[in-house]
Enzyme design. Structure first.
Site, short mmCIF file in Angstrom:
data_model
loop_
_atom_site.label_atom_id
_atom_site.label_comp_id
_atom_site.label_asym_id
_atom_site.label_seq_id
_atom_site.Cartn_x
_atom_site.Cartn_y
_atom_site.Cartn_z
N GLU A 144 1.19 -1.46 -6.22
CA GLU A 144 0.89 -0.53 -5.14
C GLU A 144 -0.61 -0.21 -5.13
O GLU A 144 -1.20 0.04 -6.18
CB GLU A 144 1.67 0.78 -5.31
CG GLU A 144 3.17 0.65 -5.08
CD GLU A 144 3.56 0.81 -3.62
OE1 GLU A 144 2.67 1.00 -2.77
OE2 GLU A 144 4.78 0.76 -3.34
N HIS A 150 4.48 -6.97 1.16
CA HIS A 150 5.77 -6.30 1.36
C HIS A 150 6.32 -6.64 2.74
O HIS A 150 7.53 -6.82 2.91
CB HIS A 150 5.58 -4.78 1.21
CG HIS A 150 6.85 -4.03 0.99
ND1 HIS A 150 6.91 -2.66 0.98
CD2 HIS A 150 8.13 -4.46 0.78
CE1 HIS A 150 8.16 -2.27 0.76
NE2 HIS A 150 8.92 -3.35 0.64
N TYR A 197 0.86 -1.18 0.00
CA TYR A 197 0.00 0.00 0.00
C TYR A 197 0.90 1.24 0.00
O TYR A 197 2.08 1.19 0.39
CB TYR A 197 -1.01 0.02 1.13
CG TYR A 197 -0.52 0.10 2.56
CD1 TYR A 197 0.49 0.97 2.97
CD2 TYR A 197 -1.12 -0.68 3.54
CE1 TYR A 197 0.90 1.05 4.29
CE2 TYR A 197 -0.72 -0.60 4.87
CZ TYR A 197 0.29 0.27 5.23
OH TYR A 197 0.70 0.36 6.53
N THR A 198 0.32 2.37 -0.44
CA THR A 198 1.13 3.57 -0.63
C THR A 198 1.29 4.40 0.63
O THR A 198 2.23 5.19 0.73
CB THR A 198 0.49 4.46 -1.70
OG1 THR A 198 -0.81 4.88 -1.26
CG2 THR A 198 0.37 3.72 -3.03
#
Length: 282
Positions: free
Chosen positions: A125, A172, A57-58
């Site tokens: 993302e 991630h 995620y950003t």
């Protein structure tokens, strides 16, 4: 005369752009125009370059995320808005790096014996605010259903294109648990696994390995960390207690998101054993 030469050059160029496969005395020959390739015998010591799909995620809004991911420091192959706009009834996704090129999305990382995960992965993302802290607790931002709906066909296509194994569709935080927590415990791993995206343990095998014990019974952290290392996580057996806790927490956020306290308990161990049985060692 010049026209004839130009036409001849054009013909050679066009021939070079096309490929025709033929069989010659049992050999498989590919005509590349100016040369031929014998592809009859393929090496066994070969593996696809792309082996891993990493979900992020950003931790920011779309515009700032786009600016960051198209700058000089970090990048990702794809960026999916929280609420994708529809064009001709289809969600629009930003491709920022061609899949054939390396993107700088994984950073210092490890998965199933490999480092330099950027070299062998595709990164996606998701626009998402990430976590906020309130009263000493972390609260994660839910993912929009339309965003997940857009992710599904993209992830399926990537997995099919490179024959990515379920155990190699990762967070991630799985590949960098000491630095990252994304995409966090609200990412719908179980629902995606049911659609062929990623790994998930079979409930009856978790129950088998739990063997009647209370899910929250403590176990030796070293035993659990050994199982996690065998599954694919970087070995933290000799790490500090804080480092060990982060690895366990990353695993729990992925495979037991309702409780990701980083404690080594019987249920977490049973999940790890069920995953190893189903997908094998890394």
């Amino acid at each position: 005369m010049r026209r004839a030469i130009a036409l001849g050059v054009l013909a050679l160029l066009l021939a070079g752009c096309s490929s025709k496969e033929k069989k010659d005395a049992g050999q498989v020959i590919v005509d590349k125009g100016a040369y031929e390739l014998d592809v009859s015998r393929q090496a066994q010591a070969a593996y696809p370059r792309i082996k891993v799909l990493v979900i992020h995620y950003t931790a920011d809004d779309f515009d700032r995320s786009l600016t960051t991911l198209t700058g000089k420091d970090v990048s990702s192959h794809y960026l999916i808005p929280a609420i994708p706009t529809l064009h001709n009834g289809k969600p629009r996704i930003s491709q920022l790096v061609p899949e054939r090129d390396l993107a700088w999305h994984a950073g210092v990382s490890f998965w199933r014996g490999a480092t330099r995960i950027n070299d062998t992965s595709i990164g996606i993302e998701l626009e998402n605010r990430g976590w906020q802290k309130s009263g000493g607790e972390k609260f994660f931002t839910p993912f929009e259903p339309t965003q997940i709906a857009a992710l599904v066909p993209l992830a399926k296509a990537i997995i099919a294109r490179y024959d990515i194994k379920p155990q190699n569709v990762v967070a991630h935080s799985d590949i960098a648990p000491q630095r990252k927590v994304d995409p966090g415990p609200l990412f719908p791993w179980q629902a995606l696994a049911a659609q062929g995206i990623g790994a998930w343990p079979d409930a009856h095998r978790v129950a088998f390995y739990l063997n009647g014990h209370s899910p929250h019974d403590p176990v030796q952290a070293r035993q659990l960390l050994d199982l996690l290392a065998r599954y694919g996580y970087e070995n933290a057996v000799n790490g500090t207690p804080a480092q060990q806790k982060r690895v366990i927490m990353a695993f729990q956020m992925h495979f037991r998101p309702r409780l990701w306290n980083g404690f080594a308990d019987r249920e977490t161990m049973a999940i790890a054993e069920a995953l190893l049985e189903k997908y094998g060692q890394g």
